[in-house]
Design an enzyme around this catalytic site. Structure first.
Site, PDB file in Angstrom:
ATOM      1  N   GLU A 189      27.413  27.607  25.396  1.00 23.34           N
ATOM      2  CA  GLU A 189      26.352  26.927  24.657  1.00 23.34           C
ATOM      3  C   GLU A 189      26.944  26.016  23.592  1.00 23.34           C
ATOM      4  O   GLU A 189      28.162  25.965  23.401  1.00 23.34           O
ATOM      5  CB  GLU A 189      25.381  27.954  24.070  1.00 23.34           C
ATOM      6  N   HIS A 241      16.123  22.023  16.968  1.00 23.65           N
ATOM      7  CA  HIS A 241      16.674  22.090  18.315  1.00 23.65           C
ATOM      8  C   HIS A 241      16.618  20.706  18.939  1.00 23.65           C
ATOM      9  O   HIS A 241      15.585  20.040  18.903  1.00 23.65           O
ATOM     10  CB  HIS A 241      15.889  23.088  19.168  1.00 23.65           C
ATOM     11  N   ARG A 276      24.475  21.897  17.218  1.00 29.72           N
ATOM     12  CA  ARG A 276      23.105  21.399  17.298  1.00 29.72           C
ATOM     13  C   ARG A 276      22.788  20.310  16.279  1.00 29.72           C
ATOM     14  O   ARG A 276      22.019  19.395  16.572  1.00 29.72           O
ATOM     15  CB  ARG A 276      22.125  22.570  17.145  1.00 29.72           C
ATOM     16  N   HIS A 323      13.351  24.738  14.925  1.00 29.31           N
ATOM     17  CA  HIS A 323      13.660  25.824  15.860  1.00 29.31           C
ATOM     18  C   HIS A 323      14.029  27.134  15.179  1.00 29.31           C
ATOM     19  O   HIS A 323      13.593  28.197  15.608  1.00 29.31           O
ATOM     20  CB  HIS A 323      14.808  25.376  16.764  1.00 29.31           C
ATOM     21  N   GLU A 376      15.419  37.001  11.578  1.00 30.06           N
ATOM     22  CA  GLU A 376      15.298  35.636  11.071  1.00 30.06           C
ATOM     23  C   GLU A 376      14.608  35.560   9.715  1.00 30.06           C
ATOM     24  O   GLU A 376      14.767  34.565   9.002  1.00 30.06           O
ATOM     25  CB  GLU A 376      14.549  34.753  12.081  1.00 30.06           C
ATOM     26  N   ARG A 379      22.904  27.580  12.382  1.00 33.08           N
ATOM     27  CA  ARG A 379      23.203  28.689  13.282  1.00 33.08           C
ATOM     28  C   ARG A 379      23.918  28.230  14.553  1.00 33.08           C
ATOM     29  O   ARG A 379      23.508  27.286  15.210  1.00 33.08           O
ATOM     30  CB  ARG A 379      21.899  29.399  13.673  1.00 33.08           C
ATOM     31  N   SER A 431      21.722  34.744  16.971  1.00 31.94           N
ATOM     32  CA  SER A 431      20.610  35.403  16.284  1.00 31.94           C
ATOM     33  C   SER A 431      20.332  36.804  16.825  1.00 31.94           C
ATOM     34  O   SER A 431      20.059  37.733  16.056  1.00 31.94           O
ATOM     35  CB  SER A 431      19.344  34.550  16.376  1.00 31.94           C
ATOM     36  N   LEU A 432      20.371  36.987  18.148  1.00 26.80           N
ATOM     37  CA  LEU A 432      20.103  38.317  18.698  1.00 26.80           C
ATOM     38  C   LEU A 432      21.212  39.290  18.313  1.00 26.80           C
ATOM     39  O   LEU A 432      20.940  40.458  18.005  1.00 26.80           O
ATOM     40  CB  LEU A 432      19.931  38.243  20.215  1.00 26.80           C
TER      41      LEU A 432
END
Length: 398
Positions: free
Chosen positions: A33, A144, A186, A243, A267, A278, A283-284
């Site tokens: 990613e 995003h 991003r 996002h 979050e 980020r 995040s997860l």
């Protein structure tokens, strides 16, 4: 801490029945990613990881007799005397507790153009601040790069996952040429798209998915079909949308807020992990690693006083006027005159976002100021903190 603890959390999720994508030899399939140098992200069903996790975890909670679930119940205020949080006032009554953990999600739906569900309005930070806790990093919102651009359509803002760019989807200008590295961080991809739109005078750029196997990302292709688009035959229009918010309730490494008895995870919290923008899919991992630490710390708390008389105020969600104002005045690019207009907004978090963005006189990560386009090295490691009384200060976290 996150890097060391995350693999064990993934293994625990697998042991609990969460199914991640595997290759033909039964090994975890790792995705690439934006901003990543190596394939390191596990997925479920291509881009259905969130659904796989939440559905399995919800079933576990429902089966656990020691957990009482209050469905269709809203938090209205925290039971705080200003010195400690003693529980929560809900639409169904009060719940006293030695420790209260906020896990209310982010605030990206405060921006009119967003990839988030409408309820992501920063309720947790608002409740925490009004109870006496400090907030931090509210100026940093990640936009995003590839949200569907169909103004006036209910599908406007639908997320087209970054993982699909990791598998070869390309960003194209109006003349069909690539204009940026699709897997840059991003903020860089967002800035490149905004510049391309500005130079073309367009409201979107094209994302070319024609070389992508629909079976790899079935929900993306199904979502685009519902929007009346066929990505197998022609590129789809995309533009940045709010996002993910890096800021939230300021917490320590065990997710304790500045108000004793109150914790925040996910979050709605600001651990500092995400910095100014980020990195995709962290995040997860943050939720599981820091959620685990919060649970261990919270369960050791002891009640010190009964729940005080609930405050007179009650949480009120923001209206469309606030969402329009936050997008207009604190969107992907900002200037001080616009940010100042948020200071009088009726929604507390919108006011705090405006004040925080005004206080950071530089461009960094998800915070781009037209009047201060460069990053100021003097602000490296410096966080903008908003106290319960609305005052803003800068401090270094160690």
């Amino acid at each position: 801490m996150l890097v060391e603890a995350a693999p064990a959390m993934v293994r625990e999720l697998i042991d609990r029945g969460v199914v991640f994508d595997l290759d033909q030899e039964g090994r975890l399939t790792l995705g690439l990613e934006g901003g990543h140098a190596h394939r390191r992200i596990v997925h479920a069903g291509g881009s259905q990881t969130g659904y796989e996790l939440t559905s399995k975890l919800a079933a576990m909670v429902a089966a656990e007799t020691r957990i009482e679930v209050l469905e269709r119940t809203s938090a209205l205020a925290l039971g705080s005397d200003g010195e400690r949080c003693h529980g929560v006032l809900t639409s169904e009554g009060t719940v006293a507790a030695p420790a209260t953990i906020l896990a209310t999600g982010g605030a990206a739906a405060l921006w009119r153009r967003t990839t988030n569900p409408r309820g992501a309005i920063g309720a947790g930070p608002v409740l925490a601040s009004l109870a006496g806790a400090e907030l931090a990093d509210l100026e940093f919102c990640q936009f995003h790069p590839t949200a569907l651009a169909l103004p006036g359509s209910p599908h406007d803002g639908d997320l087209i996952t970054e993982a699909i760019r990791g598998e070869g989807a390309k960003l194209l200008s109006a003349d069909g040429e690539r204009f940026t590295d699709e897997l840059a961080p991003r903020d860089e991809v967002t800035a490149a798209i905004l510049e391309q739109m500005r130079s073309e005078g367009s409201a979107a750029v094209d994302l070319d998915l024609r070389q992508i196997d629909p079976a790899r990302f079935p929900n993306v292709f199904a979502s685009l079909a519902k929007a009346g688009l066929d990505p197998r035959t022609q590129p789809v229009p995309v533009a940045p949308a709010a996002h993910y918010t890096m800021g939230g309730v300021a917490v320590d490494i065990d997710c304790r807020s500045s108000l004793p008895g109150l914790y925040a995870v996910g979050e709605c919290a600001c651990t500092g992990l995400h910095g100014a923008n980020r990195l995709a899919s962290n995040s997860l991992s943050e939720c599981f690693v820091f959620g685990d630490r919060a649970a261990s710390a919270a369960i050791a708390e002891e009640a010190t006083a009964p729940l005080p008389e609930p405050p007179q105020w009650r949480f009120e969600p923001p209206g469309d006027e606030t969402r329009d104002a936050v997008w207009r005045y604190a969107g992907p690019t900002r200037n001080p005159d616009d940010l100042a207009r948020l200071i009088s907004n009726p929604y507390p978090l919108a006011r705090a976002i405006g004040a925080s963005a005004l206080a950071r006189r530089e461009s960094r990560g998800g915070h781009l100021r037209r009047d201060c386009p460069q990053t100021d090295p003097a602000l490296d490691g410096i966080h903008v903190v908003v106290s319960a009384d609305g005052n803003v200060r800068q401090e270094e976290w160690r």
